[in-house]
Design a protein around this motif. Sequence first.
Motif, short mmCIF file in Angstrom:
data_model
loop_
_atom_site.label_atom_id
_atom_site.label_comp_id
_atom_site.label_asym_id
_atom_site.label_seq_id
_atom_site.Cartn_x
_atom_site.Cartn_y
_atom_site.Cartn_z
N PHE A 287 0.83 -1.21 0.00
CA PHE A 287 0.00 0.00 0.00
C PHE A 287 0.86 1.25 0.00
O PHE A 287 0.60 2.21 -0.73
N ASN A 288 1.90 1.25 0.83
CA ASN A 288 2.76 2.43 0.93
C ASN A 288 3.97 2.36 0.02
O ASN A 288 4.91 3.14 0.18
N ARG A 289 3.97 1.43 -0.95
CA ARG A 289 5.03 1.39 -1.96
C ARG A 289 4.46 1.63 -3.36
O ARG A 289 5.15 1.41 -4.36
N ASP A 311 4.86 11.93 0.57
CA ASP A 311 3.69 11.35 -0.10
C ASP A 311 3.08 10.23 0.74
O ASP A 311 1.86 10.08 0.82
N ARG A 312 3.95 9.45 1.39
CA ARG A 312 3.49 8.33 2.21
C ARG A 312 2.65 8.83 3.39
O ARG A 312 1.61 8.26 3.72
N ILE A 313 3.10 9.91 4.02
CA ILE A 313 2.35 10.49 5.14
C ILE A 313 1.02 11.03 4.65
O ILE A 313 -0.04 10.79 5.25
N ASP A 314 1.03 11.77 3.55
CA ASP A 314 -0.20 12.36 3.02
C ASP A 314 -1.21 11.28 2.66
O ASP A 314 -2.41 11.39 2.97
N TYR A 343 3.73 16.15 12.72
CA TYR A 343 3.98 15.63 11.37
C TYR A 343 5.26 14.80 11.33
O TYR A 343 5.26 13.65 10.85
N TYR A 344 6.33 15.35 11.87
CA TYR A 344 7.61 14.63 11.76
C TYR A 344 7.73 13.49 12.77
O TYR A 344 8.47 12.53 12.54
N SER A 345 6.98 13.58 13.87
CA SER A 345 6.96 12.45 14.80
C SER A 345 6.27 11.25 14.15
O SER A 345 6.68 10.11 14.34
N LEU A 346 5.22 11.53 13.37
CA LEU A 346 4.56 10.45 12.64
C LEU A 346 5.44 9.96 11.49
O LEU A 346 5.54 8.75 11.24
N LEU A 347 6.10 10.88 10.82
CA LEU A 347 6.97 10.50 9.71
C LEU A 347 8.07 9.55 10.16
O LEU A 347 8.50 8.69 9.39
N ASP A 348 8.50 9.66 11.41
CA ASP A 348 9.59 8.80 11.89
C ASP A 348 9.25 7.33 11.74
O ASP A 348 10.13 6.50 11.50
N GLN A 724 -1.34 9.54 -9.39
CA GLN A 724 -0.07 10.13 -8.96
C GLN A 724 -0.15 10.60 -7.51
O GLN A 724 0.88 10.84 -6.88
N ALA A 725 -1.35 10.75 -7.00
CA ALA A 725 -1.54 11.15 -5.61
C ALA A 725 -2.81 10.48 -5.09
O ALA A 725 -3.65 10.02 -5.87
N CYS A 726 -2.93 10.42 -3.79
CA CYS A 726 -4.10 9.80 -3.16
C CYS A 726 -5.37 10.56 -3.52
O CYS A 726 -5.42 11.79 -3.47
#
Length: 848
Positions: A287-289, A311-314, A343-348, A724-726
């Motif tokens: 899903f995220n690839r 893009d993965r976070i969005d 945002y960046y805590s989730l991105l981690d 190209q985007a969700c």
Amino acid sequence: MLSFRFGHFVALLTLSAFCRNCAVSAAELDFNRDIRPILSENCFYCHGQDGNQRKADLRLDIRADALEYGALEPGDVESSLLIERIESSDADLLMPPIDSNRKLSDEQKQALKQWVAEGAKYQEHWAFTPPERSALPQVSDKQWPRNAIDYFVLHKLETEDWAPSPEAERHALIKRLYIDLIGLPPSPEAVAAFIEDASPDAYERLVDQLLESEHYGERMALPWLDAARYADSNGFQQDGDTWQWMWRDWVVRALNQDLPFDQFTIWQLAGDLLPTPSIEQQVASGFNRNHLLNGEGGAIAEEQRFNVLFDRIDTTATTFLGLTMACAQCHDHKYDPITQQDYYSLLDAFNRVPETGTPQRYSSRIRLGNPVIEVPTEENKAKIAEFNQRISEAEETAKPLVDAAYLGWKSGIEADGQPADAADLPPAAQEILKKPAGERSEAEQEELEKLLKKHFDEKVRESLVSSIAAFAVPDQLRSQLASYTADNIPRPMVMSDDKPRQSHLLERGEYLNPGLPVTFDTPKFLPPLAPEAPRNRLGFAQWLVSPEQPLTARVQVNRMWQHFFGNGLVKTSEDFGVQSEYPLHKDLLDWLAVEFRDSGWSMKRLNRLIVTSATYRQSSKMTERHREHDIENRLLARASRFRMPSLLLRDWALAAAGILNQKVAGPPVYPYQPDAVWEALAITKERDFTYPASSGANLYRRSLYTFWRRTVIPANMFDASNRQACRVRLAITSTPLHALTTLNDPTWIEAARLLAERVTESGTQPSEYLGSAFRRVLCRTPSAWELELLQQALSKQLAIYEADPTAAQELLSIGSTECRSTAPSEELAAFTAVCLGIFNLDEALTRE
């Protein structure tokens, strides 16, 4: 004079026109419904949580701050600075500022005044509070409701002095169910059987039959492909192909098996992190690839890796939380309580994938970004076994020749270690060879044999291939096997946490400007992660479907509702934040969310609940009142009527013509496309971008299986996402330009001819042919008036083709399937033209 109730609803801005005639009500204003939309649209950009943008150090999104500043004096309209500024006649003091291009209406100003007078009460945003299952509301009509959904809908209708529409006719109901649940037309026999079945559970039995169809998963997978931005290529100029269709097939299987949605979520976000994950669970994590991969020469790998991360976070936030988090990449969100830290805590959690940001070349056409997982199909396994068998047989044949060649070469080695044909022997071998054979130890002799054999295999044997043909066969077969496995064994891209990294908050979202270090956490404005939960993607996925998390269940049932009604109960299905539409049927939305979660997250069960409701079973016919006051059907006083998506229209035409290949799953196929459709991609000679058109049955697979090139999406999928985007909100379109496809694309023309051939076998009179074609496409018998029009059209078309037989031959030559009919070409062409007309009727293009 405008009623006060009208003023309340105008403040919502996005509600439908029916609100303009709502009954007078003296009910107290509701902050979430009536006031927050005004403040969010007009004030929060400059007076919200984003400190970088905030003006005058005033926050209006927090009551305590607004009170301390003096912007609000609860109960005292005249002393509230907010009211003073929105009423100011001084252009320098007026709020919103003139240059903001925002302006409050008189009704919005009146609503703000009344809100202050009533105490300027705030509420937490409705979507960020846990949904509650309220009691079923009281209704006057006790006979109409069929299940809980109907009590909520009917209560709202009765409150607004509306009544539900009658139940749709039986032919319309079966067509609607087939469109919504499997996306294929029922046979005329199935329609007749349903219409004639007078048993009280006939409708429910039909629903259960469709829910168990293997085509249910294919239909329900379509919105998931758009959400996951699924495609069969990477995008950008090189646009290498991938094997992500393995993930697409997993989605179809999971939906058919009714994998509970909590597991469906966890597998997609963290299937690879489950204990001893299965192949399916790892494939699900694709899903995220499904993102774009930039392999162009000027692309900076680390920059592209961060683009993928963003893009993965969005995609994850939009799909599962219904939140737009993208702006928090650069600064605190201007409307929702999402900080850059959030945002960046989730991105981690997503920053541990061993990926480089650019794809690697696997073959002439395949470009993948590691990590991947090798998943050979049964066909692959059989082919590999065949290659290995042939290699084994060839080696057996070549072995005596190889042995003889080796012995001959070895005998040419001189005692001084300087053989004429092996001057580059390893030094260790040369040292041993300097000793006479009788003086070498047993260990030295064994070592020499090993060194000589290795040297022969690696350095000498290849040079002998041209002179001894049998030598070459095993090596040639091995090369062919390597080429086959590189180009044919699916290697879907999957997730992995094999490369932990230290994540940072990026200043202004720039990957070259790291700030404070961060570690994984969920957004602070939502319930916290359980202390025992793993601090990674698995913990995040489990948190998403935990009972405390208020968004996921709401977001998913809203998208299911959107599937069946065209609009979600919240129209902004991609955004449940403070700028979202306030749901008119909020109690129903929350009841469904709790029902979905507490009933085991069964998607089929919730689908069944929706389609067996009286609300769903209403007629879609519009009255003048519907048209004038509820054009978008937000009150649900009727069934929704909307254009079928292009992918379904193609499938419907092929199925009605009797040519649809109903095979489920498998690699993508290449149906009809315009000539040289990919030609613009061939800017180098590195690979061939000729469109590899399919043949035979593969031309007629369901649209779901069409190869999806991101840079050039299928031309006849005119309303589809470019992936190209969700995208989670339906793109229902209706433009005359679509007729260029449905009237001229080879798929529809060939389907029309095959439908004409099919129906001419079902009767002896033109009226019988026309009636049969009409039933196969529209699922009902034409009226006498409609049949007369069809016969007139047939007569006109016949006259045209009798006057121009060449045109008839040209029409019948379109498509790959040979003409089977023995009818004169002019007659068949005329029937073909009328069948094409039937495919293009509004009723044929519309889900009613």
